[in-house]
Design an enzyme around this catalytic site. Structure first.
Site, PDB file in Angstrom:
ATOM      1  N   LYS A   1       0.842  -1.208   0.000  1.00 32.64           N
ATOM      2  CA  LYS A   1       0.000   0.000   0.000  1.00 32.64           C
ATOM      3  C   LYS A   1       0.874   1.253   0.000  1.00 32.64           C
ATOM      4  CE  LYS A   1      -1.875   1.794   4.027  1.00 32.64           C
ATOM      5  NZ  LYS A   1      -1.584   3.233   4.087  1.00 32.64           N
ATOM      6  N   ASN A   2       1.828   1.304   0.912  1.00 31.35           N
ATOM      7  CA  ASN A   2       2.593   2.543   1.081  1.00 31.35           C
ATOM      8  C   ASN A   2       3.562   2.812  -0.067  1.00 31.35           C
ATOM      9  OD1 ASN A   2       1.220   3.010   3.392  1.00 31.35           O
ATOM     10  ND2 ASN A   2       2.907   2.609   4.799  1.00 31.35           N
TER      11      ASN A   2
ATOM     12  N   ARG B   1      -5.231  10.976   3.848  1.00 29.82           N
ATOM     13  CA  ARG B   1      -4.204  11.953   4.159  1.00 29.82           C
ATOM     14  C   ARG B   1      -3.009  11.844   3.217  1.00 29.82           C
ATOM     15  NH1 ARG B   1       0.423  12.491   6.136  1.00 29.82           N
ATOM     16  NH2 ARG B   1       0.947  14.381   7.265  1.00 29.82           N
TER      17      ARG B   1
ATOM     18  N   CYS C   1      -5.946  12.945  12.041  1.00 30.90           N
ATOM     19  CA  CYS C   1      -6.261  11.535  11.860  1.00 30.90           C
ATOM     20  C   CYS C   1      -6.207  10.858  13.209  1.00 30.90           C
ATOM     21  CB  CYS C   1      -5.298  10.957  10.838  1.00 30.90           C
ATOM     22  SG  CYS C   1      -4.602   9.407  11.212  1.00 30.90           S
TER      23      CYS C   1
ATOM     24  N   ARG D   1      -0.410  14.608  12.609  1.00 28.45           N
ATOM     25  CA  ARG D   1       0.174  14.420  11.288  1.00 28.45           C
ATOM     26  C   ARG D   1       0.305  15.706  10.463  1.00 28.45           C
ATOM     27  NH1 ARG D   1      -1.716   8.528   9.229  1.00 28.45           N
ATOM     28  NH2 ARG D   1       0.340   8.529   8.337  1.00 28.45           N
TER      29      ARG D   1
ATOM     30  N   ASP E   1       3.808   0.988  12.254  1.00 25.06           N
ATOM     31  CA  ASP E   1       2.599   0.348  11.721  1.00 25.06           C
ATOM     32  C   ASP E   1       2.377  -1.066  12.269  1.00 25.06           C
ATOM     33  OD1 ASP E   1       2.005   2.593  10.293  1.00 25.06           O
ATOM     34  OD2 ASP E   1       2.666   1.825   8.361  1.00 25.06           O
TER      35      ASP E   1
ATOM     36  N   ILE F   1       6.901   7.388  17.103  1.00 29.21           N
ATOM     37  CA  ILE F   1       6.618   8.091  15.839  1.00 29.21           C
ATOM     38  C   ILE F   1       5.340   8.920  15.921  1.00 29.21           C
ATOM     39  CG2 ILE F   1       6.377   7.835  13.316  1.00 29.21           C
ATOM     40  CD1 ILE F   1       9.070   6.799  14.353  1.00 29.21           C
TER      41      ILE F   1
ATOM     42  N   ARG G   1      -9.066  -0.050   4.152  1.00 29.76           N
ATOM     43  CA  ARG G   1      -8.181   0.944   3.542  1.00 29.76           C
ATOM     44  C   ARG G   1      -6.852   0.318   3.155  1.00 29.76           C
ATOM     45  NH1 ARG G   1      -6.469   5.161   7.359  1.00 29.76           N
ATOM     46  NH2 ARG G   1      -4.853   5.097   5.782  1.00 29.76           N
TER      47      ARG G   1
HETATM   48  C1  UD1 Z   1       4.050   6.925   6.355  1.00 29.75           C
HETATM   49  C2  UD1 Z   1       3.186   5.710   6.164  1.00 29.75           C
HETATM   50  C3  UD1 Z   1       2.576   5.265   7.485  1.00 29.75           C
HETATM   51  C4  UD1 Z   1       3.664   5.074   8.531  1.00 29.75           C
HETATM   52  C5  UD1 Z   1       4.561   6.307   8.618  1.00 29.75           C
HETATM   53  C6  UD1 Z   1       5.766   6.117   9.533  1.00 29.75           C
HETATM   54  C7  UD1 Z   1       2.365   6.015   3.913  1.00 29.75           C
HETATM   55  C8  UD1 Z   1       1.210   6.278   3.032  1.00 29.75           C
HETATM   56  N1  UD1 Z   1       2.136   6.025   5.221  1.00 29.75           N
HETATM   57  O1  UD1 Z   1       3.193   7.966   6.823  1.00 29.75           O
HETATM   58  O2  UD1 Z   1       1.891   4.042   7.256  1.00 29.75           O
HETATM   59  O3  UD1 Z   1       3.063   4.860   9.780  1.00 29.75           O
HETATM   60  O4  UD1 Z   1       5.069   6.644   7.315  1.00 29.75           O
HETATM   61  O5  UD1 Z   1       6.510   5.024   9.131  1.00 29.75           O
HETATM   62  O6  UD1 Z   1       3.462   5.748   3.459  1.00 29.75           O
HETATM   63  N2  UD1 Z   1       5.796  14.822  10.601  1.00 29.75           N
HETATM   64  C9  UD1 Z   1       5.898  16.169  10.861  1.00 29.75           C
HETATM   65  N3  UD1 Z   1       5.812  17.029   9.816  1.00 29.75           N
HETATM   66  C10 UD1 Z   1       5.661  16.606   8.519  1.00 29.75           C
HETATM   67  C11 UD1 Z   1       5.574  15.223   8.265  1.00 29.75           C
HETATM   68  C12 UD1 Z   1       5.653  14.345   9.336  1.00 29.75           C
HETATM   69  O7  UD1 Z   1       6.029  16.585  12.006  1.00 29.75           O
HETATM   70  O8  UD1 Z   1       5.620  17.437   7.606  1.00 29.75           O
HETATM   71  C13 UD1 Z   1       5.859  13.864  11.726  1.00 29.75           C
HETATM   72  C14 UD1 Z   1       4.543  13.101  11.906  1.00 29.75           C
HETATM   73  O9  UD1 Z   1       3.633  13.832  12.682  1.00 29.75           O
HETATM   74  C15 UD1 Z   1       4.999  11.845  12.590  1.00 29.75           C
HETATM   75  C16 UD1 Z   1       6.394  11.602  11.988  1.00 29.75           C
HETATM   76  O10 UD1 Z   1       6.796  12.845  11.422  1.00 29.75           O
HETATM   77  O11 UD1 Z   1       5.129  12.060  13.965  1.00 29.75           O
HETATM   78  C17 UD1 Z   1       6.435  10.513  10.931  1.00 29.75           C
HETATM   79  O12 UD1 Z   1       5.566  10.829   9.898  1.00 29.75           O
HETATM   80  P1  UD1 Z   1       5.848  10.407   8.386  1.00 29.75           P
HETATM   81  O13 UD1 Z   1       7.095   9.595   8.302  1.00 29.75           O
HETATM   82  O14 UD1 Z   1       5.745  11.633   7.554  1.00 29.75           O
HETATM   83  O15 UD1 Z   1       4.612   9.483   8.098  1.00 29.75           O
HETATM   84  P2  UD1 Z   1       3.701   9.465   6.811  1.00 29.75           P
HETATM   85  O16 UD1 Z   1       4.516   9.704   5.589  1.00 29.75           O
HETATM   86  O17 UD1 Z   1       2.513  10.322   7.052  1.00 29.75           O
END
Ligand code: UD1
Length: 415
Positions: A22-23, A92, A116, A121, A304, A326, A396
């Site tokens: 998925k990711n 998202r 979420c 996020r 995850d 995380i 999902r």
């Molecule tokens: C992706 C995965 C999700 C997984 C996560 C962490 C997808 C579609 N989803 O989510 O399944 O749980 O990686 O492995 O690939 N953060 C900020 N600012 C930002 C972006 C992120 O502060 O602009 C923080 C988030 O709040 C969180 C951390 O960084 O605490 C990790 O988030 P991130 O690695 O960005 O996760 P996703 O890409 O949303």
């Protein structure tokens, strides 16, 4: 809202095929916008999140043809750059489409992705990265507008190795002028998959899988065919289903090297694991043992898998301590596990789990995708009947979860 009804207590035995990731699919589908050409993708999971992403692509003017796990995207006539708010809100991660759209059209408008169930996020790292590439980013009344004359490569240091921000910046800089270097980049295998797909399309990217990703802008991209990597979280979920039921299972179409932290923890719990290039065999012990887990960015233990492991540890011998590093709000599902008898205390980032002998079947509600999967896993090992409600969350991200579990001998039906 639909439910899964599970009659617990059956050992899982047999083989199951793991679907595409998925990711990895989501950013790779987004990447198909960049080539203004035809993209053929194989091993795409048929789940709600890929369906929504493809729906958005159609609205933007792409032609999408789907035949089981093969998807053909023709982005030649794509002419819209705005993502409708209702679709943006459903998922998202559709935020990665922004990098691809602005990369090709130098212009996009998306709505702010809502909060979420697992935490706030934010997307500040994505937007800071865009700004460093010379993209003007305007945030007003819940919308984000990105525009520029041209995208110019730059160095971008991420404050945190965000998966989505790394992917979004990669997508935005493929067609940029000059070189972009992302430091403190996320190192997840899905980022390597995105790099491989983009390079096959004619991009010049190296370093994915390390914490420095280097993108040299190119002028043109070409038609591409690509097979998506296997879903390591789906694989981990099935391994936990095998472990919690005292079962013996084999997963096909997996890449064991992506699952190292998960396999090590399962071994620590007492499971026997055998791996070959594309399969994993697991044999569960009579009684699982408690283990401690800290979630970390890759190659650490994946957030995850946290909830799914907690379900397993709730019926393992001894006390386990989990630290979620995380996401700040990823323990909601524990209240539902407690309805099944689990002894879990949560304080901030930490959960302390005292193993019980067995879950009791109950009526429980999914609170998010992986939390929902944890309830299903618990139901498989529970005494009596468990009804897991709100399974839309689970759909999902899991393809035919009930059918695949049934093939392994579980008693699970969709209602
Ligand atoms: C992706 C995965 C999700 C997984 C996560 C962490 C997808 C579609 N989803 O989510 O399944 O749980 O990686 O492995 O690939 N953060 C900020 N600012 C930002 C972006 C992120 O502060 O602009 C923080 C988030 O709040 C969180 C951390 O960084 O605490 C990790 O988030 P991130 O690695 O960005 O996760 P996703 O890409 O949303």
């Amino acid at each position: 809202m639909s439910s899964y009804i599970i009659e617990g207590g059956n050992k899982l035995e047999g083989e199951v095929n793991i679907s595409g990731s998925k990711n990895a699919s989501l950013p790779i589908i987004a990447a198909s916008i960049l080539n203004s050409n035809i993209t053929r993708l194989y091993n795409v999971p048929n789940i709600h999140d890929t369906q929504i992403t493809l729906e958005i692509l159609k609205i933007l003017g792409c032609k999408v043809t789907k035949k089981s796990d093969k998807i053909i995207i023709d982005s030649r006539k794509m002419d819209k750059t705005e993502i409708p708010e209702e679709l943006m809100r459903q998922m998202r991660s559709s935020v990665v489409l922004a990098g691809a759209i602005v990369g090709r059209f130098k212009n996009t408008k998306i709505s702010y992705p809502g909060g979420c169930d697992i935490g706030s996020r934010p997307i500040d790292l994505h937007l800071t990265g865009f700004r460093r590439l010379g993209i003007e980013v305007e945030e007003e009344s819940g919308y984000i507008k990105c525009k520029c004359e041209k995208i110019i490569g730059n160095t971008i240091q991420l404050d945190f190795p965000s998966v989505g921000a790394t992917e979004n910046i990669m997508l935005a800089s493929v067609l940029a002028e000059g070189e972009t270097i992302i430091t403190n980049a996320a190192m997840e295998p899905e980022i390597v998959d995105l790099q491989n797909m983009l390079n096959k399309m004619g991009a010049k990217i190296k370093g994915a899988g390390t914490n420095i990703v280097q993108i040299t802008g190119v002028k043109n991209l070409k038609e591409v065919s690509y097979t998506i990597m296997p879903d390591r979280i789906e694989a981990g979920t099935f391994l936990c289903a095998g472990a919690i039921t005292g079962g013996k299972i084999k997963l096909n179409n997996v890449n064991p090297s992506h699952l190292t932290p998960i396999l090590h923890k399962l071994e620590e719990c007492g499971c026997k694991i055998e791996t070959q290039k594309c399969f994993i065999k697991l044999e569960a012990p009579k009684k699982l043992k408690a283990v401690d887990i800290k979630t970390m960015p890759y190659p650490g233990f994946p957030t995850d898998m946290q909830s799914i492991f907690v379900a397993v540890l709730a019926v393992s011998k001894g006390t386990s301590i989990i630290v979620e590093n995380i996401f700040e709000n990823r323990y909601k599902y524990t209240n539902e596990l407690k309805r099944m008898g689990a002894k879990i205390t949560v304080e901030g980032k930490t959960a302390v789990i005292k193993g019980i002998r067995r879950f009791s079947g109950a009526n429980v509600n999914s609170t998010d995708l992986r939390g929902g999967a944890a309830l299903v896993i618990a139901g498989l090992a529970a005494k009596g009947k468990t009804t897991v409600n709100n399974i839309e969350y689970i759909l999902r991200g899991y393809e035919k979860l009930d059918k695949k579990l049934s093939l392994l001998g579980a008693k699970i039906t969709l209602a």
